[in-house]
Design an enzyme around this catalytic site. Structure first.
Site, PDB file in Angstrom:
ATOM      1  N   SER A  19       0.705  -1.243  -0.042  1.00 18.15           N
ATOM      2  CA  SER A  19       0.078   0.098   0.015  1.00 18.15           C
ATOM      3  C   SER A  19       0.890   1.302  -0.042  1.00 18.15           C
ATOM      4  CB  SER A  19      -0.973  -0.139   1.159  1.00 18.15           C
ATOM      5  OG  SER A  19      -1.951  -0.817   0.997  1.00 18.15           O
ATOM      6  N   LYS A  71      -9.629  -5.207  10.765  1.00 16.96           N
ATOM      7  CA  LYS A  71     -10.790  -4.647   9.955  1.00 16.96           C
ATOM      8  C   LYS A  71     -12.046  -4.978  10.865  1.00 16.96           C
ATOM      9  CE  LYS A  71      -8.836  -5.680   5.589  1.00 16.96           C
ATOM     10  NZ  LYS A  71      -9.111  -6.016   4.096  1.00 16.96           N
ATOM     11  N   ASP A 107     -13.498  -2.606   0.400  1.00 19.75           N
ATOM     12  CA  ASP A 107     -12.792  -3.853  -0.150  1.00 19.75           C
ATOM     13  C   ASP A 107     -13.808  -4.578  -1.012  1.00 19.75           C
ATOM     14  OD1 ASP A 107     -10.330  -4.092   1.061  1.00 19.75           O
ATOM     15  OD2 ASP A 107     -11.261  -4.969   3.105  1.00 19.75           O
ATOM     16  N   ALA A 142     -15.361 -20.049   1.401  1.00 17.66           N
ATOM     17  CA  ALA A 142     -16.543 -19.428   2.301  1.00 17.66           C
ATOM     18  C   ALA A 142     -16.003 -19.105   3.634  1.00 17.66           C
ATOM     19  CB  ALA A 142     -17.700 -20.362   2.661  1.00 17.66           C
ATOM     20  N   GLY A 143     -14.598 -18.426   3.596  1.00 22.83           N
ATOM     21  CA  GLY A 143     -14.156 -17.936   4.823  1.00 22.83           C
ATOM     22  C   GLY A 143     -14.284 -16.554   4.810  1.00 22.83           C
ATOM     23  N   GLY A 144     -13.564 -15.587   5.492  1.00 26.93           N
ATOM     24  CA  GLY A 144     -13.713 -14.030   5.402  1.00 26.93           C
ATOM     25  C   GLY A 144     -13.833 -13.557   3.995  1.00 26.93           C
ATOM     26  N   ALA A 145     -13.130 -13.699   3.139  1.00 23.81           N
ATOM     27  CA  ALA A 145     -12.969 -13.146   2.094  1.00 23.81           C
ATOM     28  C   ALA A 145     -14.172 -13.711   0.969  1.00 23.81           C
ATOM     29  CB  ALA A 145     -11.698 -13.361   1.177  1.00 23.81           C
TER      30      ALA A 145
END
Ligand code: ATR
Length: 313
Positions: free
Chosen positions: A28, A77, A133, A159-162
């Site tokens: 970043s 987050k 995001d 099917a996790g966080g992302a």
């Protein structure tokens, strides 16, 4: 827009930062400082190694020092949700904050980005949390993989966080049909339930398991492919990428995972997750500056940082 020469650091220079732990790998700063220079802003963007137990103090410190904005990455987050004074609709909807804007209250009582209010005119400072995001997924699919999510048939792996956020965002975008596959099937079922609870009109359009026929897109949101020797994120007996028009991998390091390599060999349009990082960062810079982000300049800086210079495709 040309890259631009950074303004020299002076007493007028303002700061932005990314907080994470670990954070020293973050691309970043390279991307944001290129964007900041191209816009001719007298700002710098730095990376701060902030442990989750000191996130609150680190945010308060940035506010006290009148930083303009902060990005949050792993593991902050979700934690940051309760620390914001105000949550933008995006942060509320996706339940996570990746962008904080510091705002100052001026003499009329209005809240404005801190950089727009003179130091002496600020009577109070607050933090507003945003999430850039989720929208970045839709933009990356469109611009980098040529997929318009609205009306598309999509196989989502993970099917996790992302994966959860991708599934919810794709449903909001109005996909025609969404198949959810996860190594642990119960987690895919949970996500399907959450989609249906939010929008009963998705009934019949979201399903756990593999599609029978063709799909417009297969999207990898698992972490399989990050490490050498990782397996493919799907069951080769149940799915072959020749049935997909495009393949998108949220992983960007390595640039080509086995998933993307296989998809490319089978004729899919392919793109990796670098675009998601780019578009979430571009949106953050727009939130802080009120200007259109120089996406081309930021993309080049990001690419150079991640893959090394002179490797442009
Ligand atoms: P992230 O925040 O990146 O989504 P996560 O929440 O830990 O990380 O989720 C990782 C995802 O990758 C999960 O969907 C996980 O499947 P499980 O829910 O069954 O754990 C998936 N995953 C990780 N390694 C995998 C592998 N070798 N094959 C298939 N899926 C894998």
């Amino acid at each position: 827009m040309s890259p631009g020469v950074p303004l020299p650091i002076s007493a007028s220079t303002r700061l932005c930062a990314v907080y994470g732990f670990p954070v020293r790998h973050s691309a970043s700063p390279a991307m944001q400082n290129a964007g900041i220079a191209a816009l001719g802003l007298d700002w710098r963007y730095v990376a701060c190694a902030v442990r989750p137990e000191t996130l609150k103090e680190a945010l308060a410190g940035a506010a006290a020092m009148r930083f303009l904005g902060v990005n949050l990455t792993v593991p902050h987050k979700l934690l940051a949700l309760d620390m914001m004074d105000v949550l933008d609709a995006s942060a509320r909807r996706w339940g996570a904050v990746n962008t904080v804007r510091f705002e100052g209250q001026d003499a009329s009582g209005a809240w404005r980005p801190l950089g727009e209010v003179g130091d002496d005119a600020v009577s109070a400072i607050r933090m507003q949390g945003f999430n850039t995001d989720a929208d970045a997924i839709i933009r990356a699919l469109r611009e980098d993989a040529g997929v318009i999510a609205a009306g598309a048939r999509v196989l989502l792996l993970g099917a996790g966080g992302a994966g959860r956020v991708a599934a919810l965002r794709l449903a909001v975008e109005g996909v025609k049909k969404l198949w959810l596959v996860n190594r642990t099937e119960s987690k895919a079922a949970e996500v399907a339930k959450e989609i249906l609870a939010a929008d009963p009109a998705m009934a019949g359009r979201v399903q756990v398991g593999y599609p029978e026929g063709a799909v417009d897109l297969v999207l990898n949101a698992t972490s399989a492919g990050l490490k050498p020797g990782d397996p493919l994120p799907y069951d080769t007996a149940r799915f072959d990428p020749s049935r997909a028009g495009a393949a998108y991998d949220m992983i960007y390091r390595p640039a080509e995972t086995p998933f993307l390599g296989e998809a490319r060999k089978k004729g899919c349009r392919t793109a990796n997750g670098l675009g998601m990082l780019l578009y979430q960062g571009a949106a953050a810079l727009e939130i802080w500056s009120g200007r259109t982000a120089p996406v081309g300049v930021m993309r080049t800086a990001l690419w150079d940082h991640v893959y090394g210079e002179r490797t442009h495709a």
